[in-house]
Design an enzyme around this catalytic site. Structure first.
Site, PDB file in Angstrom:
ATOM      1  N   GLU A   5       0.718  -1.238   0.241  1.00 48.76           N
ATOM      2  CA  GLU A   5       0.182  -0.170  -0.352  1.00 48.76           C
ATOM      3  C   GLU A   5       0.675   1.561  -0.041  1.00 48.76           C
ATOM      4  O   GLU A   5       2.197   1.498   0.039  1.00 48.76           O
ATOM      5  CB  GLU A   5      -0.711  -0.032   1.376  1.00 48.76           C
ATOM      6  CG  GLU A   5      -0.400   0.332   2.458  1.00 48.76           C
ATOM      7  CD  GLU A   5      -1.791   0.683   3.865  1.00 48.76           C
ATOM      8  OE1 GLU A   5      -1.873   1.013   3.567  1.00 48.76           O
ATOM      9  OE2 GLU A   5      -1.122   0.009   4.448  1.00 48.76           O
TER      10      GLU A   5
ATOM     11  N   GLU B 196     -10.844   1.749   7.475  1.00 52.03           N
ATOM     12  CA  GLU B 196      -9.803   2.489   8.501  1.00 52.03           C
ATOM     13  C   GLU B 196      -9.574   3.564   8.532  1.00 52.03           C
ATOM     14  O   GLU B 196      -8.723   4.188   8.257  1.00 52.03           O
ATOM     15  CB  GLU B 196      -7.934   1.789   7.406  1.00 52.03           C
ATOM     16  CG  GLU B 196      -6.982   1.609   8.203  1.00 52.03           C
ATOM     17  CD  GLU B 196      -5.562   1.685   7.900  1.00 52.03           C
ATOM     18  OE1 GLU B 196      -4.699   0.574   8.122  1.00 52.03           O
ATOM     19  OE2 GLU B 196      -5.381   1.918   6.455  1.00 52.03           O
TER      20      GLU B 196
END
Length: 270
Positions: free
Chosen positions: A153, A248
Site C-alpha cells: 500500500e 480504516e
C-alpha cells in the site's frame, strides 16, 4: 447506482474503546461480519504461542472473519512504517512470516499487508528495494500455500516512506516475481499524498486486491471530509473488484456513533 461492496472494520483503529481481544465481538455486535487488524503485537515479530492462541480464539468466539492482517511492521504509531526493506530489521520480517501466515491458516485470512519500510541512511534506496523484493517473494511463497495474497500500500505522513502513489506501489508489485502480490488501494493515503485518484483508478483499478478508506482531510469516518468515496468505490467495483472495503479511519466520536452513515446506508439498501 452506487457500489455494492461490503464493508469490514479495521479493529486496530475502530472499537478501541475496548481491549484488543474484545474488539472482534464488538465489531460483530455492531453488525460486521468481517474485520481486519494491523499486527496485534507491534513490539513482537514472534509473540508467545499462548498470545497467538488467545487472539485466534477471540476471533472464532466472536463469529467474524478476518479478511486482512498486517505482517509485523514495527510501531506504526511511532517511528516505524514497515521493516521489510530495512537491512537491520529484515530478520524481524522474515521471522514473522511463519507466525502471520499461521494465524491466517487458522482463521482463513486471505490478505496480508506488507508495509515496506522507511528509507534509512545505512543503505541506498536500490539496496533497500532489492531487499524488499527478496522479502516479498518469500512472503508471497508462504502466503500462496494457503491461497492468500500479499498486499502493498501507499502511505502518507511525514515518515520517509517511499511508496506514495499508486504508481509507486504497482512498480513494487511488478518487480516481485509472484502472482499473489497485489495493490492495496488506500484512498485516504492516496488523497493525502496528492495522487490523482481518478487517474490512478483508471490506470490500476484492475490491479486492486484490497481497499481501505477514510475521509480526507482528517482521516475520520465517511462524511467528515470531502472525498467522494461513494463514487471512487463505484469506480473500483466497475473495474472488477468484488472484495471488502475496510473502514480504516480514526473515529471523530465513539466508534458506534461514527458508524451512523453505515447504518443509514444499510436502511436505504434494504
Amino acid at each position: 447506482m452506487g457500489h455494492l461492496l461490503p464493508y469490514a472494520a479495521n479493529c486496530s483503529l475502530l472499537f478501541t474503546e475496548v481491549e484488543l481481544l474484545e474488539r472482534p465481538a464488538a465489531a460483530r455486535a455492531a453488525g460486521f461480519e468481517a474485520i481486519e487488524f494491523w499486527w496485534p503485537w507491534p513490539d513482537q515479530p514472534t509473540p508467545p504461542d499462548a498470545d497467538v492462541d488467545r487472539f485466534i480464539a477471540a476471533v472464532r468466539d466472536a463469529g467474524v472473519r478476518v479478511i486482512g492482517l498486517n505482517f509485523f511492521a514495527g510501531n506504526l504509531a511511532g517511528p516505524d512504517c514497515g521493516v521489510l526493506s530495512i537491512p537491520a530489521r529484515s530478520a524481524e520480517f522474515r521471522d514473522n512470516i511463519e507466525v502471520t501466515v499461521g494465524i491466517g491458516k487458522a482463521l482463513g485470512v486471505r490478505g496480508f499487508n506488507a508495509l515496506y519500510g522507511n528509507r534509512v541512511s545505512e543503505a541506498t534506496p536500490q539496496q533497500q528495494d532489492d531487499l524488499a523484493a527478496e522479502n516479498l517473494a518469500v512472503a508471497a511463497k508462504a502466503a500462496a500455500a494457503i491461497d492468500a495474497t500479499v498486499l502493498i500500500e501507499p502511505v502518507s505522513g511525514p515518515k520517509p516512506y517511499p511508496l506514495r502513489t499508486a504508481r509507486d506501489v504497482i512498480a513494487v508489485v511488478d518487480r516481485v516475481d509472484a502472482p499473489n502480490v497485489g495493490f492495496l488501494c488506500d484512498l485516504f493515503h492516496l488523497a493525502n499524498n496528492g495522487d490523482d485518484i481518478d487517474a490512478a483508478l483508471a490506470a490500476y483499478g484492475n490491479r486492486i486486491a484490497h481497499v481501505q478508506i477514510a475521509d480526507h482531510p482528517g482521516r475520520g469516518e465517511p462524511g467528515t471530509g470531502n472525498l467522494d468515496l461513494h463514487r471512487y468505490l463505484s469506480m473500483i467495483q466497475t473495474s472488477g473488484y468484488s472484495g471488502y472495503v475496510s473502514l480504516e479511519y480514526i473515529p471523530t466520536t465513539t466508534t458506534i456513533d461514527s458508524l451512523r452513515w453505515w447504518r443509514q446506508q444499510k436502511l436505504m439498501d434494504s
